[in-house]
Design an enzyme around this catalytic site. Structure first.
Site, PDB file in Angstrom:
ATOM      1  N   LEU A 257       0.868  -1.175   0.000  1.00 29.30           N
ATOM      2  CA  LEU A 257       0.000   0.000   0.000  1.00 29.30           C
ATOM      3  C   LEU A 257       0.905   1.225   0.000  1.00 29.30           C
ATOM      4  CD1 LEU A 257      -2.763  -0.822   2.674  1.00 29.30           C
ATOM      5  CD2 LEU A 257      -3.027  -0.837   0.190  1.00 29.30           C
ATOM      6  N   ASP A 258       0.444   2.306  -0.636  1.00 27.39           N
ATOM      7  CA  ASP A 258       1.219   3.548  -0.620  1.00 27.39           C
ATOM      8  C   ASP A 258       1.423   4.012   0.819  1.00 27.39           C
ATOM      9  OD1 ASP A 258       1.173   3.483  -3.361  1.00 27.39           O
ATOM     10  OD2 ASP A 258      -0.511   4.883  -3.542  1.00 27.39           O
ATOM     11  N   LYS A 259       2.495   4.750   1.027  1.00 25.01           N
ATOM     12  CA  LYS A 259       2.829   5.219   2.376  1.00 25.01           C
ATOM     13  C   LYS A 259       1.677   5.981   3.006  1.00 25.01           C
ATOM     14  CE  LYS A 259       6.182   8.063   4.900  1.00 25.01           C
ATOM     15  NZ  LYS A 259       7.403   8.903   4.805  1.00 25.01           N
ATOM     16  N   ARG A 362      -5.359   6.611  -7.499  1.00 24.90           N
ATOM     17  CA  ARG A 362      -5.012   8.040  -7.518  1.00 24.90           C
ATOM     18  C   ARG A 362      -4.863   8.546  -8.953  1.00 24.90           C
ATOM     19  NH1 ARG A 362       0.212   7.785  -3.891  1.00 24.90           N
ATOM     20  NH2 ARG A 362       0.243  10.036  -4.303  1.00 24.90           N
TER      21      ARG A 362
END
Length: 452
Positions: A257-259, A362
């Protein structure tokens, strides 16, 4: 006496004394005649001389409009330019080859045979540096990792060790052996709180908070702190307590998962489970559902975005849907709520993804003109300001300069809320969920106009 520089070039060695003396004699005789006639010579002022009397050459541009800055063949007079006159001296110019944006084919289907990836450089690579070409042709390998491969002697061009700066001619046979080998970073256990949603002897599902990296990357050792891996090593122990398929830096990590994205992430405790989960992700047998709040009012109630995603050539940390040759990506969205309050219009979406491309949701949301709230990298504003005159319909004009009443979110409003899959060993159906984090819930209430 007039200067010799008033004469045309080529005649400046010619003396003007004789013409000057003759003209002076004429002037003196004129002055004497005026005195005899009883006129006041002093009141007439000094005699004016026509320079044409001393200059036999008359410029062809005399009397024409414009600025003459040099001689007839070297000037910038408009008529001279129109007459296509040959300049006496050429103006030195430094030729700079214009930057040409090269369309390089992405090698998505490049398979390794016995650990070696082989391919021929395309014709469009002519004139490119080896490291620049490889970074574009294989975007999943960063430019820094490409340099590591080359410096490690793992890249050959026509059978000879490649150099990062060497220029390609197009058509060369390139071989890449193995994967990049960055300086080892040993992940160490850290006592970091974790929210474990599910756990058994084969796997665990963790609710990752925003701001936590999943694992360390290449670089300095200080980056190898505070990650999910550090926390997992503390909670589950080192050694054989987590799978080793991902390597020493990514024990147990099956996906990412993205930060700045929170939510559910699966962790494998052994290699058999890791490989089984990897195959399930590849075959799209896991159902991942996200909650996303986006700017503006999304038209329609549900839809599907099918736009290939590739790395942005200008900003390597970004992905884009505007380049040809990207990897396929599918996102299904459904409207959960249309928020219309004192800060304008927003849409709360449920997003289910079939593929797991980098920054997929995104990038897809930006592509349809509705960036995720808090996602500054993809166009969301840093401050959410009140809208002047906004009523229940959320219409009005954004107030300027009123930061005291504006809102901000230092993370993406993106949360991996649900995960459904069959247990890789038992086949038991698992349906897991993670509640919306408090900071996202508070912001949502503020946007609705509900007082905290």
């Amino acid at each position: 006496m007039p200067s010799q520089n008033m004469l045309p070039k080529g005649k400046r060695r010619q003396s003007v004394k004789q013409e000057y003396r003759a003209a002076r004699t004429v002037a003196q005789e004129r002055e004497a005649a005026l005195r005899e006639a009883g006129k006041d010579v002093e009141s007439l002022g000094p005699a004016l001389y026509d320079t044409a009397d001393f200059t036999p050459h008359v410029s062809p541009f005399a009397g024409r409009p414009g600025l003459v800055t040099s001689g007839p063949n070297g000037g910038k007079h408009p008529q001279e330019e129109a007459d296509m006159s040959v300049r006496r001296y050429g103006v030195p110019r430094l030729y700079v080859e214009p930057e040409v944006e090269r369309e390089i084919t992405v090698l998505d289907d490049l398979e390794a045979e016995d650990g070696v990836r082989s391919f021929a450089a395309e014709a469009a690579a002519a004139g490119m540096r080896l490291d620049a070409y490889l970074a574009k042709a294989i975007p999943e390998i960063s430019r820094a990792r490409v340099v590591l491969l080359i410096d490690g002697g793992q890249v050959t061009v026509e059978g000879k060790p490649g150099k990062a700066k060497q220029k390609l001619k197009g058509g060369e046979w390139i071989e890449i052996e193995g994967d990049p080998k960055p300086a080892p970073l040993n992940a160490t256990p850290e006592d970091i709180p974790l929210t474990i949603v599910y756990e058994d002897e084969d796997l665990a599902v963790v609710d990752k908070p925003a701001g936590m990296m999943v694992h360390a990357g290449s670089g300095a050792a200080e980056h190898n702190k505070g990650t999910l891996v550090n926390a997992l090593l503390w909670h589950f122990g080192a050694g054989d307590k987590l799978s080793s398929v991902g390597g020493a830096l990514r024990p147990g990590i099956v996906h990412r998962l993205d930060k700045q994205t929170s939510g559910l992430i699966v962790v494998a405790k052994n290699d058999v489970t890791h490989r089984a989960l990897g195959e399930m992700f590849s075959e799209r047998q896991l159902r991942k559902t996200y909650l996303a709040l986006v700017h503006g009012e999304v038209k329609g109630e549900e839809g599907t975005i099918q736009l290939p995603i590739s790395r942005d050539l200008m900003r390597r940390i970004r992905m884009t849907t505007k380049r040809a040759g990207g990897r396929s990506a599918v996102s299904h969205w459904k409207v959960l709520e249309r928020v219309k309050g004192p800060y304008g219009k927003f849409t709360l979406l449920e997003v289910r993804i079939e593929t797991g491309r980098t920054h997929q949701i995104r990038v897809h949301m930006q592509a349809i003109g509705h960036p995720v709230v808090g996602d500054f990298l993809y166009g969301a504003p840093h401050r959410i300001r009140r809208v002047e005159g906004a009523g229940a319909g959320g219409k009005g004009r954004a107030a300027m300069g009123d930061d005291e009443e504006s809102l901000s979110l230092e993370r993406n409003f993106l949360h991996a809320a649900a995960l459904e899959f069959g247990h890789p060993r038992t086949g038991k159906a698992l349906s897991l969920a993670a509640e919306l984090p408090e900071e996202l819930g508070v912001l949502l209430e503020q946007l609705r106009g509900v007082e905290a």
